[in-house]
Write an enzyme that holds these catalytic residues in place. Structure first.
Site, PDB file in Angstrom:
ATOM      1  N   GLU A 198      -3.862  -3.447  -0.618  1.00 17.77           N
ATOM      2  CA  GLU A 198      -3.348  -3.619   0.751  1.00 17.77           C
ATOM      3  C   GLU A 198      -4.162  -2.770   1.724  1.00 17.77           C
ATOM      4  OE1 GLU A 198      -0.658  -1.113   2.260  1.00 17.77           O
ATOM      5  OE2 GLU A 198       0.196  -0.364   0.402  1.00 17.77           O
ATOM      6  N   LYS A 213       9.379   4.188  -2.141  1.00 12.33           N
ATOM      7  CA  LYS A 213       9.265   5.402  -1.339  1.00 12.33           C
ATOM      8  C   LYS A 213      10.568   6.203  -1.440  1.00 12.33           C
ATOM      9  CE  LYS A 213       5.740   3.524   1.659  1.00 12.33           C
ATOM     10  NZ  LYS A 213       5.691   2.082   1.404  1.00 12.33           N
TER      11      LYS A 213
END
Length: 304
Positions: free
Chosen positions: A27, A161
């Protein structure tokens, strides 16, 4: 190749696609929005070299001036790293940004979508998005999850996360039939932390084992959704420090009225500042380690 292809592969990726070589999607949000300049470009180049060193071809994905690029040349990497007009695109934004000739780095959802479109089945990222902590009031859940529920792709990440609601995210992964395996662990990692406090059921010991699972998914037709490979970081952040920074960051976001997709970049920036760069070095280690494992999986998948 027909010129009506919806994307432009880099020369390296075009050759790899034609020859059926192992490819790893990467990404670009981490380059444009995740890491500070000039370190972002250095890390982007290093990550691509790690993939090559492990026998695969890197395909960093981004939209530049309306064109979807699968694999970037060095000049294009520089543009993503240094230009100030790079938006952050999820899958729902891709067509809009492309049609209006704008530029964007791609999130996990958008990168996975474009990788699958190009026939690339292995993808390395840092940490997945997921369900936010106050989602029962805000309905704030990352589009990463819904994208991965619809794509045949294997995503190597350091869990989700740690700023998210990990328990709720794991529940959603189950509901959406997204497979989860821990690489040499049954503790679900929490990005900066090797263990988020939650256990996962399946543990794998090698890239070869993951390649076998990928082939079984194809045979059993359970590959309509993604497979998540959770790869814990080697050197985690100090936990007490991590938890204190997270607490102050969440309070700061609330106070500043920061909501929605602005929360994650705000918290990551807060972590970087408050931890005096410790979180940044962990973040960089994560993406390097995940890229190496993803390349090993892509190679093993080819050999299997």
């Amino acid at each position: 190749m027909s010129h009506r292809m919806p994307f432009t592969p880099s020369p390296e990726v075009a050759a790899a696609l034609a020859e059926g070589k192992p490819i790893v999607a990467l990404e670009s949000t981490i380059i444009s929005h995740g890491l500070p300049r000039p370190q972002n470009l250095e890390v982007a180049r290093e990550v691509e070299d790690i993939v090559r060193d492990h026998g695969a071809v890197p395909a960093t994905i981004a939209v530049i001036d309306g064109v979807v690029h699968i694999g970037l040349t060095d000049d294009q990497l520089k543009a993503i790293a240094n230009r100030d007009d790079i938006a952050k695109a999820s899958s729902r934004d891709l067509a809009i940004i492309s049609a209006s000739k704008k530029s964007a780095a791609t999130t996990v959802a958008a990168t996975a979508h474009l990788a699958a479109l190009a026939g690339i089945r292995v993808f390395a990222t840092g940490g997945l998005g997921g369900v936010h902590r106050d989602a029962n009031e805000t309905f704030d859940e990352s589009a990463d999850l819904t994208a991965l529920s619809q794509l045949d792709i294997t995503v190597v990440c350091a869990g989700v996360k740690s700023i998210l609601d990990v328990a709720a995210t794991l529940e959603r992964l189950e509901t959406l039939a997204i497979g989860v395996v821990g690489y040499k662990t049954t503790a679900f990692p929490g990005f900066y932390l090797t263990d988020s406090g939650f256990t996962i059921e399946h543990r794998v010991e090698s890239a070869t084992e993951i390649a076998q699972i990928i082939h079984s998914r194809e045979a059993l037709k359970t590959n309509k959704s993604a497979l998540v490979v959770a790869n814990p970081v080697k050197h985690e952040m100090d936990r007490k420090r991590h938890d204190a920074i997270l607490k102050s960051g969440l309070a700061g976001a609330r106070k500043a009225g920061i909501v929605g997709k602005a929360v994650t970049p705000f918290l990551l920036e807060h972590f970087h500042t408050a931890s005096e760069g410790e979180s940044l070095s962990v973040n960089i280690e994560i993406i390097k380690s995940n890229s190496a494992l993803a390349a090993d999986i892509a190679v093993a998948k080819q050999q299997h």
